[in-house]
Scaffold this motif. Sequence first.
Motif, PDB file in Angstrom:
ATOM      1  N   LYS A 118       8.739  34.109  -2.544  1.00  0.00           N
ATOM      2  CA  LYS A 118       9.816  33.001  -2.726  1.00  0.00           C
ATOM      3  C   LYS A 118       8.751  32.000  -3.218  1.00  0.00           C
ATOM      4  CE  LYS A 118      13.972  33.209  -0.205  1.00  0.00           C
ATOM      5  NZ  LYS A 118      14.841  32.710   0.906  1.00  0.00           N
ATOM      6  N   LYS A 119       9.035  31.103  -4.314  1.00  0.00           N
ATOM      7  CA  LYS A 119       8.298  30.144  -4.744  1.00  0.00           C
ATOM      8  C   LYS A 119       8.079  28.944  -3.581  1.00  0.00           C
ATOM      9  CE  LYS A 119       8.961  30.483  -9.622  1.00  0.00           C
ATOM     10  NZ  LYS A 119       9.574  29.981 -10.689  1.00  0.00           N
ATOM     11  N   VAL A 120       9.033  28.881  -2.920  1.00  0.00           N
ATOM     12  CA  VAL A 120       9.137  27.641  -1.931  1.00  0.00           C
ATOM     13  C   VAL A 120       8.181  28.134  -0.774  1.00  0.00           C
ATOM     14  CG1 VAL A 120      11.192  28.677  -0.779  1.00  0.00           C
ATOM     15  CG2 VAL A 120      10.823  26.226  -0.826  1.00  0.00           C
ATOM     16  N   ASN A 121       7.760  29.378  -0.497  1.00  0.00           N
ATOM     17  CA  ASN A 121       7.029  29.703   0.503  1.00  0.00           C
ATOM     18  C   ASN A 121       5.491  29.447   0.256  1.00  0.00           C
ATOM     19  OD1 ASN A 121       9.058  30.197   2.128  1.00  0.00           O
ATOM     20  ND2 ASN A 121       9.007  32.526   1.516  1.00  0.00           N
ATOM     21  N   GLN A 122       5.121  29.101  -1.085  1.00  0.00           N
ATOM     22  CA  GLN A 122       3.740  28.884  -1.739  1.00  0.00           C
ATOM     23  C   GLN A 122       2.877  29.762  -1.125  1.00  0.00           C
ATOM     24  OE1 GLN A 122       3.479  24.620  -0.681  1.00  0.00           O
ATOM     25  NE2 GLN A 122       4.374  24.112  -2.666  1.00  0.00           N
ATOM     26  N   ILE A 123       3.130  31.037  -1.028  1.00  0.00           N
ATOM     27  CA  ILE A 123       2.117  32.339  -0.470  1.00  0.00           C
ATOM     28  C   ILE A 123       1.030  32.550  -1.491  1.00  0.00           C
ATOM     29  CG2 ILE A 123       1.834  34.634  -0.039  1.00  0.00           C
ATOM     30  CD1 ILE A 123       4.668  34.350   1.361  1.00  0.00           C
ATOM     31  N   ILE A 124      -0.094  32.338  -1.219  1.00  0.00           N
ATOM     32  CA  ILE A 124      -1.248  32.620  -2.022  1.00  0.00           C
ATOM     33  C   ILE A 124      -2.158  33.937  -1.674  1.00  0.00           C
ATOM     34  CG2 ILE A 124      -3.637  31.816  -2.989  1.00  0.00           C
ATOM     35  CD1 ILE A 124      -2.201  28.981  -2.597  1.00  0.00           C
ATOM     36  N   ILE A 125      -2.370  34.753  -2.436  1.00  0.00           N
ATOM     37  CA  ILE A 125      -2.894  35.931  -2.197  1.00  0.00           C
ATOM     38  C   ILE A 125      -4.007  36.211  -3.161  1.00  0.00           C
ATOM     39  CG2 ILE A 125      -2.895  38.620  -2.289  1.00  0.00           C
ATOM     40  CD1 ILE A 125      -0.788  37.089  -0.239  1.00  0.00           C
ATOM     41  N   ASN A 126      -5.234  36.041  -2.700  1.00  0.00           N
ATOM     42  CA  ASN A 126      -6.683  35.992  -3.359  1.00  0.00           C
ATOM     43  C   ASN A 126      -7.314  37.352  -3.395  1.00  0.00           C
ATOM     44  OD1 ASN A 126      -6.640  33.340  -3.965  1.00  0.00           O
ATOM     45  ND2 ASN A 126      -7.355  32.884  -1.652  1.00  0.00           N
ATOM     46  N   SER A 127      -6.765  38.289  -2.300  1.00  0.00           N
ATOM     47  CA  SER A 127      -7.327  39.598  -2.284  1.00  0.00           C
ATOM     48  C   SER A 127      -6.217  40.562  -1.582  1.00  0.00           C
ATOM     49  CB  SER A 127      -8.646  39.741  -1.744  1.00  0.00           C
ATOM     50  OG  SER A 127      -8.680  39.362  -0.348  1.00  0.00           O
ATOM     51  N   PRO A 128      -6.301  41.868  -1.675  1.00  0.00           N
ATOM     52  CA  PRO A 128      -5.491  42.708  -0.977  1.00  0.00           C
ATOM     53  C   PRO A 128      -5.513  42.371   0.605  1.00  0.00           C
ATOM     54  CG  PRO A 128      -6.415  43.927  -2.669  1.00  0.00           C
ATOM     55  CD  PRO A 128      -7.075  42.553  -2.442  1.00  0.00           C
ATOM     56  N   SER A 129      -6.576  42.113   1.083  1.00  0.00           N
ATOM     57  CA  SER A 129      -6.897  41.936   2.522  1.00  0.00           C
ATOM     58  C   SER A 129      -6.021  40.771   3.051  1.00  0.00           C
ATOM     59  CB  SER A 129      -8.268  41.614   2.923  1.00  0.00           C
ATOM     60  OG  SER A 129      -8.675  40.314   2.448  1.00  0.00           O
TER      61      SER A 129
END
Length: 254
Positions: A118-129
């Motif tokens: 969800k966009k509202v959750n503002q989750i950022i994934i920089n790497s699989p870990s």
Amino acid sequence: MNSKSSLYLLLATFCSSPVLSKSLSELTYLSEEYPPYNFSEEGLVKGIAVDLLIAASDEANERVMGSDIALQPWARAYRSTLIKPDTVLFSTTRTELREELFYWVGPIATTRIVVLAKKVNQIIINSPSDLAQYRIGVIRDDVGEQLLLEAGVPRDSIMENFHAENIAQQIQKGRIDLWAYEENVAKWWISTAGYKASAYEVVHVLQEGELYYAINKNTEVATVERLQKSIDIIRDTDNEDGVNHFEVILNRYK
């Protein structure tokens, strides 16, 4: 003619006779609800992969009907295709892990396996870990689950389900944080569940690739090659009016 001569004649006749491979219409076809590639609507099986298969079978004069295709949960269909001769599974993402498990016919379409949030959750994934800290919805035995495991995501972070519509509801209600699945199909299910696909975003790309028909390896190679040849004709050949049959199929589902 003595008995020995008769035996030699019989063997010679048998060995010189061509071995007839199975017709495309004799194979078992398994699929799942995976729109717009394969899905059911008002009791009919349809989609890009379904229409391409039917057109290719017509090209080979070995017609496959929509009613010949069984829609099953992915895990069940996938495992059946692994063990049952003359069985075809689609639409299947071709990956290195799966490469030696099946014969491959296609491609059907390009595909992108992603992790949605969800966009509202503002989750950022920089790497699989980074994925390990979230609850991630997957279809059991789907390529999304397999790619997560290959990337080292622990099983404790992976929430298996058999139906995409259930995962669409879970992520909307906050029971899971992420969804690893084919991008177009996931957004289709979110919309079908009555939610806004525009409220979701891709936070990580697991793999870009292509969808294929995966065929059990205990299937006659001549049959597999005949299907591939017919699909090549449908995809690559224009009719006398300059119209490409495969483009017509794609346009039905835009």
